[in-house]
Structure formats: C-alpha cells, structure tokens
Design an enzyme around this catalytic site. Structure first.
Site, short mmCIF file in Angstrom:
data_model
loop_
_atom_site.label_atom_id
_atom_site.label_comp_id
_atom_site.label_asym_id
_atom_site.label_seq_id
_atom_site.Cartn_x
_atom_site.Cartn_y
_atom_site.Cartn_z
N SER A 1 0.82 -1.22 0.00
CA SER A 1 0.00 0.00 0.00
C SER A 1 0.85 1.27 0.00
O SER A 1 1.92 1.32 0.61
CB SER A 1 -0.89 0.00 1.25
OG SER A 1 -1.42 1.27 1.49
N GLU B 1 0.23 3.65 1.74
CA GLU B 1 0.31 4.12 3.13
C GLU B 1 1.67 3.80 3.74
O GLU B 1 2.03 4.37 4.77
CB GLU B 1 -0.81 3.49 3.98
CG GLU B 1 -2.21 4.01 3.67
CD GLU B 1 -2.45 5.44 4.17
OE1 GLU B 1 -1.96 5.80 5.24
OE2 GLU B 1 -3.15 6.19 3.46
N TYR C 1 -1.61 0.44 10.48
CA TYR C 1 -1.87 -0.21 9.19
C TYR C 1 -0.63 -0.09 8.29
O TYR C 1 -0.16 -1.08 7.71
CB TYR C 1 -3.08 0.45 8.51
CG TYR C 1 -3.29 0.04 7.07
CD1 TYR C 1 -3.88 -1.17 6.75
CD2 TYR C 1 -2.91 0.88 6.02
CE1 TYR C 1 -4.08 -1.55 5.42
CE2 TYR C 1 -3.10 0.51 4.70
CZ TYR C 1 -3.68 -0.70 4.40
OH TYR C 1 -3.87 -1.07 3.08
P1 NAP Z 1 -11.46 -4.50 1.92
O1 NAP Z 1 -12.61 -4.21 1.02
O2 NAP Z 1 -11.42 -3.88 3.27
O3 NAP Z 1 -11.36 -6.10 2.10
C1 NAP Z 1 -10.56 -6.69 3.09
C2 NAP Z 1 -10.75 -8.19 3.04
O4 NAP Z 1 -9.91 -8.80 4.03
C3 NAP Z 1 -12.19 -8.65 3.33
O5 NAP Z 1 -12.54 -9.64 2.40
C4 NAP Z 1 -12.08 -9.25 4.73
O6 NAP Z 1 -12.98 -10.30 4.98
C5 NAP Z 1 -10.66 -9.83 4.67
N1 NAP Z 1 -10.13 -10.16 5.98
C6 NAP Z 1 -10.14 -9.39 7.11
N2 NAP Z 1 -9.62 -10.08 8.13
C7 NAP Z 1 -9.27 -11.30 7.66
C8 NAP Z 1 -8.71 -12.46 8.25
N3 NAP Z 1 -8.41 -12.52 9.56
N4 NAP Z 1 -8.47 -13.53 7.45
C9 NAP Z 1 -8.80 -13.50 6.14
N5 NAP Z 1 -9.35 -12.45 5.53
C10 NAP Z 1 -9.58 -11.36 6.29
O7 NAP Z 1 -10.07 -4.14 1.20
P2 NAP Z 1 -9.78 -3.81 -0.36
O8 NAP Z 1 -10.02 -2.37 -0.58
O9 NAP Z 1 -10.44 -4.83 -1.21
O10 NAP Z 1 -8.21 -3.99 -0.40
C11 NAP Z 1 -7.62 -5.25 -0.70
C12 NAP Z 1 -6.20 -5.28 -0.17
O11 NAP Z 1 -5.45 -4.22 -0.78
C13 NAP Z 1 -6.07 -5.05 1.33
O12 NAP Z 1 -4.98 -5.81 1.79
C14 NAP Z 1 -5.76 -3.57 1.45
O13 NAP Z 1 -5.08 -3.28 2.64
C15 NAP Z 1 -4.90 -3.38 0.22
N6 NAP Z 1 -4.88 -2.03 -0.35
C16 NAP Z 1 -6.06 -1.42 -0.66
C17 NAP Z 1 -6.03 -0.16 -1.23
C18 NAP Z 1 -7.31 0.53 -1.63
O14 NAP Z 1 -7.28 1.74 -1.91
N7 NAP Z 1 -8.43 -0.17 -1.73
C19 NAP Z 1 -4.82 0.47 -1.48
C20 NAP Z 1 -3.63 -0.19 -1.17
C21 NAP Z 1 -3.68 -1.46 -0.61
P3 NAP Z 1 -14.42 -10.03 5.71
O15 NAP Z 1 -15.24 -9.33 4.66
O16 NAP Z 1 -14.93 -11.37 6.02
O17 NAP Z 1 -14.14 -9.17 6.90
#
Ligand code: NAP
Length: 330
Positions: A127, A129, A151
């Site tokens: 990320s 971040e 984070y």
């Molecule tokens: P998101 O919508 O918040 O999804 C997070 C996922 O992680 C959900 O499916 C959640 O499952 C799962 N999760 C949480 N705790 C867990 C555990 N203990 N074991 C297994 N799964 C777990 O995030 P996103 O926006 O799709 O982002 C995807 C990834 O990219 C993340 O790692 C995020 O940090 C990273 N990222 C995102 C962005 C952005 O702008 N979107 C930018 C940079 C990096 P539940 O639904 O069951 O809770």
C-alpha cells in the site's frame, strides 16, 4: 484451466479480481473467514463461479488446508484489516492480520511445496500508506517508507517479508504498491464512498449533513477495476518484482467533496459539510502521489478511468441505490 486462490474475496478488490480472472478462464477459489460470514453468502449469490474455501489469516493450519484443497497456480493475498482509522484502535489485530498474515501465507505456500521449483506465484497487496510522511514526491518503488499508522507499519512488514522470501527461497512473490483505488464496491467506512453516498442521500433529502475529518489530505485515487488487472499482470512476468500502481495525479479530500456534490448539482456543498476533530487521525498522511512509470514500461499497464469519471461512477451508483431503497423515482 489455471487456478487462482484469493484471500479477501469478500472485499472490494477481491470481487473485482474474481470477475477479472473468471473472465480470463481461471478457476477461482476465494478464502472466507468466520462461521456463517454474511458477506460470503452475498458473494456466492453474485458470483456463483467462485468456490469458497474456509480459512483465516490468523491461523496457519487453515491456510495450509485451503491451499492443499485449491491447488492454485496463483495466490493473491488481499485479505487485511484495511481501514487505517481502525488500525489505530485495533493496532495489535492489524499487526497480526495485515502484517503477520502475509508471513503465514508465504509459509503455507512453502509447506505445500514452495521454493525454487514451486510453481505457485504470489501477489501481496502492499500500500501507498507505507510511504506515509513522504520522503520524496512522486513516490516510486525506491522511495523509503515512513508509515504513519499501525496499518502502514503492518503493510511495511508484509512488503519486506515478501522481498525476503523472494530472495531467500526463490519464490515468485511480487508486491503491488497500490495507491488508493475506489469504486461502487468500496466499503462505506472509506472516505470516498462516505462522501459519494452522502452526496446522493443529501440530494434525495435522506440526509442533511456530512461530518468529515480533515479536508486537506491529498490522495492519488484510481479505479479498482483498473488496478486488479495490474495484480494479474505482475504474476504473468518471468521475474517477480515490486510495482507502484497509481494514476500520477493527486486530489485533496476537499476536491473530492466538491466534485461529488457537483455530480448531484449541489454547488453550496459547504452548507452541508461539518468537520469534527473526532475523525482526525493521531498522525496524518498529508500527500500521496505515485509514479507508475515502471508498471507502464514493464507491464504495459495504465489506468483507464480518471478521477472525474470515478467520482461520477460512484455517485451515480449511490444515487440509484439510495433512491431504490427509499422508493424514490429519479
Ligand atoms: P477490503 O474491502 O477492506 O477487504 C478486506 C478483506 O480482508 C475482506 O474480504 C475481509 O474479509 C478480509 N479479511 C479481514 N480479516 C481477515 C482475516 N483474519 N483472514 C482472512 N481475511 C480477512 O479491502 P480492499 O479495498 O479490497 O483492499 C484489498 C487489499 O489491498 C487489502 O490488503 C488492502 O489493505 C490493500 N490495499 C487497498 C487499497 C485501496 O485503496 N483499496 C490500497 C492499497 C492497498 P471479511 O469481509 O470477512 O471481513
């Protein structure tokens, strides 16, 4: 058929990636945590082609069992505690899932046959971040990290351990340093969706105020649908690596609010917005802007949706959704 295994399948990126890989002929396996996870039920209705497999990033044996079952060619680790604000109040949980969870996933891959000859390719969701209090602008793959939240710190650990396992065990493990990416599937807790949804509801008379934290922070916002393609491209390369995925443009949160309200034809947006210090973070990331040159050169990747199109897409979606729910004809 190639087989892909996705953690975080119920999240924004997991859904976009599952659709993308399915469209490319993959068998898609998605890991879901918890018993009777309501998001999993909804996902199964919308994407019956995804085979759900139980597992939790806090639990190594469950990851090993999930990989043994799915036998994937590619693993995409998108699961995380991903909300920066929550990471301040649940720092230990964030370190465990967002940080140590990466290590567990890499170990699970090694246990089911990782190493020099291991055909499993691994993608880590790093990320922007991690750059936090930025050391240079724009940020590249070589910019030093200075995270400003639990984070960000957990993501730095995840990123570094991927590099270490790549170098130590010859794994095909890549990290995408993704800048903020959004869309109609973004969770309501994230600022873009909070704003587009509020603009829609205020337009429909369903809400009268939008309470915000800082309006000054600047982010490089892209569309999630564009960004999952970059994840896949990284795993198609002969060599693994790290890639910044960004638009190369930055906008303040104020720009975001102004544009979202303009989409619903409200010019005097300030009349509806109140700032409350309770939404300020203990340490803020003031400015993020990524340089995606390496991704363009090596992956041939470029964003397709720009900032105005992205906000329009989200506001239109929220307007229709909120109107439908409230039985209002548009
Ligand atoms: P998101 O919508 O918040 O999804 C997070 C996922 O992680 C959900 O499916 C959640 O499952 C799962 N999760 C949480 N705790 C867990 C555990 N203990 N074991 C297994 N799964 C777990 O995030 P996103 O926006 O799709 O982002 C995807 C990834 O990219 C993340 O790692 C995020 O940090 C990273 N990222 C995102 C962005 C952005 O702008 N979107 C930018 C940079 C990096 P539940 O639904 O069951 O809770």
């Amino acid at each position: 058929m190639p087989r892909a295994f996705i953690t975080g399948i119920t999240g924004q990126d997991g859904q976009h990636l599952a659709e993308f890989l399915h469209g490319r002929g993959y068998d898609v396996y998605g890991m879901v945590k918890g018993q009777n996870n309501p998001k999993a039920t909804k996902l199964q209705e919308e994407m019956p082609f995804v085979e759900l497999v139980p597992g939790d990033l806090a639990d190594l044996p469950s990851l090993v069992a999930a990989l043994q079952y799915a036998q994937p060619d590619e693993v995409y680790n998108l699961g995380a505690i991903s909300f920066v604000a929550l990471s301040f109040s649940q720092a230990e949980l964030t370190a465990n899932i967002t940080g140590l969870g990466v290590l567990r996933m890499l170990e699970a891959i090694r246990m089911v046959g990782g190493g020099e000859n291991n055909p499993i390719r691994f993608y880590q969701a790093s990320s922007s971040e991690m750059f936090g209090k930025v050391r240079e602008t724009p940020q590249t793959e070589l910019t030093p990290f200075h995270p400003r939240s639990p984070y960000g710190c957990a993501k730095v650990f995840g990123h570094d351990i991927v590099v270490n396992y790549r170098e130590s065990y010859g794994m095909h493990a890549s990290s995408g340093i993704l800048f903020n990416h959004e869309g109609p599937r973004r969770g309501m807790e994230f600022v873009t969706r909070k704003v587009t949804n509020a603009a829609a509801r205020i337009k429909l008379g369903l809400q009268h105020e939008l309470v915000m934290g800082t309006l000054d922070a600047k982010r490089d916002w892209g569309y999630a649908g564009d960004y999952v393609k970059a994840m896949w491209l990284m795993l198609q390369q002969d060599e693994p690596g790290d890639y910044v995925i960004a638009t190369g443009q930055t906008h303040s949160i104020e720009d975001l609010v102004e544009r979202a309200f303009a989409e619903v034809e409200i010019e005097n947006w300030r009349d509806y917005v109140r700032q409350d210090p309770k939404f300020y973070r203990p340490a803020e990331v003031d400015l993020l802007i990524g340089d995606p040159s390496k991704a363009k050169e090596k992956l041939g990747w470029e964003r397709e949706v720009d900032f105005p199109e992205l906000i329009k897409m989200m506001v239109d979606h929220d307007l229709k959704r909120e109107a439908r729910r409230a039985n209002i004809e548009l």
